[in-house]
Write a protein that holds these residues in place. Sequence first.
Motif, short mmCIF file in Angstrom:
data_model
loop_
_atom_site.label_atom_id
_atom_site.label_comp_id
_atom_site.label_asym_id
_atom_site.label_seq_id
_atom_site.Cartn_x
_atom_site.Cartn_y
_atom_site.Cartn_z
N GLN A 248 73.33 27.70 73.44
CA GLN A 248 72.20 26.87 73.00
C GLN A 248 71.43 26.30 74.20
O GLN A 248 70.26 25.98 74.11
CB GLN A 248 72.69 25.70 72.12
CG GLN A 248 73.10 26.15 70.72
CD GLN A 248 74.55 26.60 70.69
OE1 GLN A 248 75.44 25.87 71.11
NE2 GLN A 248 74.81 27.82 70.21
N GLU B 193 67.87 26.92 75.27
CA GLU B 193 67.59 28.29 74.84
C GLU B 193 67.02 28.30 73.43
O GLU B 193 66.32 29.19 73.03
CB GLU B 193 68.87 29.15 74.88
CG GLU B 193 69.38 29.41 76.28
CD GLU B 193 68.40 30.26 77.10
OE1 GLU B 193 67.64 31.06 76.51
OE2 GLU B 193 68.38 30.10 78.33
N ASP B 194 67.36 27.29 72.70
CA ASP B 194 66.95 27.29 71.31
C ASP B 194 66.16 26.00 71.02
O ASP B 194 64.95 26.00 71.03
CB ASP B 194 68.21 27.41 70.44
CG ASP B 194 67.87 27.53 68.98
OD1 ASP B 194 66.76 27.97 68.67
OD2 ASP B 194 68.74 27.18 68.15
N ARG B 195 66.85 24.90 70.84
CA ARG B 195 66.20 23.62 70.53
C ARG B 195 66.55 22.63 71.63
O ARG B 195 67.52 22.82 72.36
CB ARG B 195 66.69 23.10 69.17
CG ARG B 195 66.27 23.99 68.01
CD ARG B 195 64.74 23.98 67.80
NE ARG B 195 64.29 25.08 66.95
CZ ARG B 195 63.42 26.02 67.33
NH1 ARG B 195 62.90 26.02 68.53
NH2 ARG B 195 63.06 26.97 66.51
N ARG C 254 58.68 38.75 63.56
CA ARG C 254 58.56 37.54 64.36
C ARG C 254 57.38 37.62 65.33
O ARG C 254 56.94 38.70 65.71
CB ARG C 254 59.84 37.30 65.17
CG ARG C 254 61.08 37.22 64.29
CD ARG C 254 62.34 37.10 65.12
NE ARG C 254 62.41 35.82 65.81
CZ ARG C 254 62.90 35.66 67.04
NH1 ARG C 254 63.34 36.69 67.72
NH2 ARG C 254 62.93 34.47 67.59
N ARG D 156 58.58 29.40 78.12
CA ARG D 156 59.83 28.93 77.51
C ARG D 156 59.63 27.57 76.85
O ARG D 156 60.15 27.30 75.77
CB ARG D 156 60.94 28.80 78.57
CG ARG D 156 61.57 30.09 79.00
CD ARG D 156 62.91 29.85 79.72
NE ARG D 156 62.82 28.85 80.77
CZ ARG D 156 62.56 29.12 82.06
NH1 ARG D 156 62.34 30.36 82.44
NH2 ARG D 156 62.52 28.16 82.95
N ARG E 261 57.73 27.86 73.58
CA ARG E 261 58.54 28.51 72.53
C ARG E 261 59.60 27.56 71.97
O ARG E 261 60.01 27.69 70.82
CB ARG E 261 59.21 29.78 73.08
CG ARG E 261 58.26 30.94 73.26
CD ARG E 261 58.99 32.25 73.50
NE ARG E 261 59.77 32.27 74.73
CZ ARG E 261 59.31 32.56 75.93
NH1 ARG E 261 58.03 32.90 76.08
NH2 ARG E 261 60.09 32.56 76.99
N ALA E 262 60.05 26.60 72.79
CA ALA E 262 61.13 25.72 72.36
C ALA E 262 60.71 24.82 71.20
O ALA E 262 61.56 24.24 70.52
CB ALA E 262 61.63 24.86 73.53
N ASP F 258 58.33 27.69 65.79
CA ASP F 258 59.10 28.55 64.88
C ASP F 258 58.52 29.94 64.97
O ASP F 258 57.46 30.22 64.40
CB ASP F 258 59.00 28.01 63.45
CG ASP F 258 59.70 28.95 62.47
OD1 ASP F 258 60.38 29.91 62.92
OD2 ASP F 258 59.55 28.71 61.25
#
Lengths: 245, 245, 245, 245, 245, 245
Positions: D192, D213-215, E64, E104, E107-108, E111
Amino acid sequence: MNQSGISSVRPSGRARDAMRKVTLEPGWAGHAEGSCLVRFGGTHVLCAASVIERVPPFLRNSGRGWVTAEYGMLPRSTHSRTDREAARGKQSGRTQEIQRLIGRSLRAVTDLEGFGERQITVDCDVLRADGGTRTAAITGGWVALHQAFGWLIGKGEIDETPLIGQVAAVSCGIYEGETVLDLDYAEDSACQADANFVLSGDGGLIEVQATAEDRPFAQSQFDELLALAKHGITGLCAQQRAAVG
Amino acid sequence: MNQSGISSVRPSGRARDAMRKVTLEPGWAGHAEGSCLVRFGGTHVLCAASVIERVPPFLRNSGRGWVTAEYGMLPRSTHSRTDREAARGKQSGRTQEIQRLIGRSLRAVTDLEGFGERQITVDCDVLRADGGTRTAAITGGWVALHQAFGWLIGKGEIDETPLIGQVAAVSCGIYEGETVLDLDYAEDSACQADANFVLSGDGGLIEVQATAEDRPFAQSQFDELLALAKHGITGLCAQQRAAVG
Amino acid sequence: MNQSGISSVRPSGRARDAMRKVTLEPGWAGHAEGSCLVRFGGTHVLCAASVIERVPPFLRNSGRGWVTAEYGMLPRSTHSRTDREAARGKQSGRTQEIQRLIGRSLRAVTDLEGFGERQITVDCDVLRADGGTRTAAITGGWVALHQAFGWLIGKGEIDETPLIGQVAAVSCGIYEGETVLDLDYAEDSACQADANFVLSGDGGLIEVQATAEDRPFAQSQFDELLALAKHGITGLCAQQRAAVG
Amino acid sequence: MNQSGISSVRPSGRARDAMRKVTLEPGWAGHAEGSCLVRFGGTHVLCAASVIERVPPFLRNSGRGWVTAEYGMLPRSTHSRTDREAARGKQSGRTQEIQRLIGRSLRAVTDLEGFGERQITVDCDVLRADGGTRTAAITGGWVALHQAFGWLIGKGEIDETPLIGQVAAVSCGIYEGETVLDLDYAEDSACQADANFVLSGDGGLIEVQATAEDRPFAQSQFDELLALAKHGITGLCAQQRAAVG
Amino acid sequence: MNQSGISSVRPSGRARDAMRKVTLEPGWAGHAEGSCLVRFGGTHVLCAASVIERVPPFLRNSGRGWVTAEYGMLPRSTHSRTDREAARGKQSGRTQEIQRLIGRSLRAVTDLEGFGERQITVDCDVLRADGGTRTAAITGGWVALHQAFGWLIGKGEIDETPLIGQVAAVSCGIYEGETVLDLDYAEDSACQADANFVLSGDGGLIEVQATAEDRPFAQSQFDELLALAKHGITGLCAQQRAAVG
Amino acid sequence: MNQSGISSVRPSGRARDAMRKVTLEPGWAGHAEGSCLVRFGGTHVLCAASVIERVPPFLRNSGRGWVTAEYGMLPRSTHSRTDREAARGKQSGRTQEIQRLIGRSLRAVTDLEGFGERQITVDCDVLRADGGTRTAAITGGWVALHQAFGWLIGKGEIDETPLIGQVAAVSCGIYEGETVLDLDYAEDSACQADANFVLSGDGGLIEVQATAEDRPFAQSQFDELLALAKHGITGLCAQQRAAVG
């Protein structure tokens, strides 16, 4: 305008409205579908037209063809050796300008809908340079292109030539204060202005590129340059017709 | 080895030990200090030697000169059009191999201490390709180099030629099971092995590059290829001497 | 030819027909389908064979596979640091020559119709260099390739190895006037001629590259070099068989 | 923070504060003035420090030296083959980020005025990759650099090492919701958040790079990652001291 | 932490927790689907979001979308002229680091499944540089991205914004021994450490990049930098909401 | 020539001899020695002149200076996004043509012996494009250059401006069969011919580039285009004088 006296200023002694000796040898390249070795005096350019059975992406499924050109100089075509562009890894701005000019000029007299989804690439490689390589390339490139379309006709791929006219080109300039036709290298490297004219066989303007090398020049001088160009191109077009028989 | 019968297998009908018609035209390039248009049958290469008054960094202040070569093909020198290396932005591995080979071959017969801190660049540009372009380039390149050294002598820069011998080259190969001399394109593209031999005027070996295209070949076959090469190069050297007269 | 005396001229003291110590370690790379760390004395090359499930465009829908190679040197594999090719933005001519040679050599003993439309890329990266990196790479590359084909057999993708023979390579040269086997760096940088021989397991010739570094050499010397190479490669092939056991 | 239990989530079964097995082998590269093969589990990086007797232009005549790094991966160091950067003609953004990070980290513990106008280039080449290559490179690079300075001392060029401390690095991340030390590839590709910490031997911060990497993640999680890193780097520094001991 | 006094050390006289004057002008670029001219004091960055109806190859047929960024500086955005990257033929490592960071970060908070197979490219071009260009770019880039998604909603392509939160960024550093917020060029070029913080609207960490410019710094200092960043970003997020209001 | 009626054909409704609204804002770039934001309607170009204390190699020790230009477009200055040239790794042929044109035009009114061995680089970056970017760049570039020379005078480096006149530029074309002044994008992308005129302040010709987009055009049409250009440039020169005060 005195069009026949001997010039007292030109290094070659030519009259100000005199072209260098021009020859056009169709078929010089062994493998190309169309080709022409064109000589404007000491400037020798090999034009080779290749028929390629595909078009650039923006023309796919359009039913139209494309004509484009590439230009290069052998490293020792010039008075002193020039670096090889393939070794330097890129084409100079000058090279790109010239090959774009040749391509536009040839397309201006071609019906792009008249030969299917094919590309004709006209490679113009300078074997020897003495001024005026781009204008020689356009003049000889038309002969190579004509021959390539003839090859397509001969194969039964098309019924008639997509060429809707002739195109030829010549440079003019102001040298030692005098407007002169068909600059050679000695003149080109020391002129006050130089201009490249690309005209159609019936005298229409296709491309005009005029540059003051030193200080601005007058519109009246420009008019003289254009008149000289028309005179020269009339002769070039006659030679083209003779060459393609 | 039967050296004179008619070959039943060669597409050209040549005897297995027969060269194509070879011509060497010195001085073909207008501006270069030395030049030669060399033809091996349908393979035409323009070799132009340029004298440059500086050496690469590793030779500065060494008192020695350098000889190097560059190689290129006009895009439509080939049967179908090849991409222009200058447009692709780099020279292929094949181009680099060939120009390195030409340079090494010419240096092998040159006294690099005999012409001061100068570089001679020999540009070998293929105008038409039908097999054997690298061997034609070496053979013609020597003539161009000889002429460039003559130019330096004529200017009083050096007293005698730094060339300590001749160098010429030819390809041989195994085609339809038979060893043959001087492959043309039809043979080159379908042979079992091909080899390039670079020999000095007195028969010494300078470079040998032999490649099995399909399966390994025998040493006895290699010996035949070398014998053919010596035969061919003897003739090429005689033509070189005639050309530089 | 005295094949066993102690050489009075070789820096290493080896006999003129003596190889350096050679080792072959299959499986050295953790992730590759086939790999081998090959050492020819102080020359260490990591060969890694990758199985890739697609072929180059010219082979699509042909039913055939391809074997190719890439070559590189770690910047400090050499005695003094060499610029990193990735940082310079291009591979040198030498690198391209070598990787083309490795690829051709491996394809010469592979049935390209025997493993479907796959590509095997054999990466040969020099970890330490002391002369003969390309010949070590070919010798170790064959082991990596053998292992990769074994991996495909193990997965049930193919029934038998497409390798139709062995291939190994060694360099020979003329050093201090004497023909010697397996040049190390000290010899390679000071020899009169050097040659790379690529032979098949049964003694057939696959590639020969011989170069006079200084002056031409004689055919009799070339014959000695080839005899030395056959001697050395016989031993290398035995070691390959032991390695793939 | 429970620092010793067995992790129920880590693919390797390691405790969340457990490093992989680390080894440091100084002198692995044969020719470099300093070198170290560093292994963090399945990640193997060869670090080679080269002493170069010149500095970049911006430091000429400054009396100061420079330390820089280059980074590369062998094409098949990775699970599936990666394109060779030298063949693609440029280094990726990732490569450039990493080599800039390594260089900054090493300079942070070096007195650039302490070794004259020299450059030390530390090449970090990944032989096998399983996550954490940049942190392994920094950790091993310090050992290589230490050895290179020792070489300069041994030659009498400098009196004492310009290193003013140690530097080592490790990655941490949030995997399956848990903060863990020293990510391997399986964790790195599914975490993550991941963070690279570069610390000095006495626990000072040199570089921190943390990425969701995600949230977004919480500061408290960041604090846990930093604590794990300090724990891991303490051990790495002890191993470095043993290696250069 | 005293958050409101006048700094005795900052060249600008700002308090250590004071941002420069920030403005956000949405819609500045005439043609882009979303845009914002962001100013952090003397740092001006034009952010332009383009909606492109295709995705990179790795996302085809995934359903996506993708958000990416490019970064550039006008050559004379800097105090002294910087070479144009297009003329040099490649983007620097710094440029690549920055554009990867911006991508990055955006994108974080997006959605990627919420706007179909489209790519939004956010071009961040620095018109004037005075420190903190990357943090300004992220802050303004979010506004441009928000506007681009609004354009897609307006066209009926999507029902609601795929943005799941805000993202903004600021740099902090240690200058003259004091931790300060929002470094300008004078501070950036002389600080002991600098850090870029990218935070979400609710205070989560997205990216942290901290670098010791000189010597390692302490965790307590890092904690101060993070606190300053949170303070600054709270204000930036309020300005973003007002701008897209 | 009716010079004031409302055009029934122009998309903008402008009279055929009407320029778009033109503004010149000197000093727009914060750091440059000279700068100008020039707007021709929806075309906005930022021109920044940088004084650099060295000249290209061919001018070293000549006592002369140089004026050159670079040109670029922000990726989203255009109606749909254009690839970033820095990311593609090279400047297009069009870019090179334009920057060479701007440089030649500015040099034509500059005394290169009047400001020592310095180079002035005029960066022309298109912030928004709606046709005529190159002519706007020349017109604004002259203002930036004037300001840069003023800066040198202000510093006492030179006594008077080396500018020996003004230069401005405008495009004209044949649209729907009618000759019109100052093409916008809607006209430029659908015209029968377009021409760029670069004139000096006193009406002299500096550069003429005329291109038939479709079929050849007549000399009488060319004369109309030139008359329109003179009309437009007279106004531009008045605005330049107002801008530099």
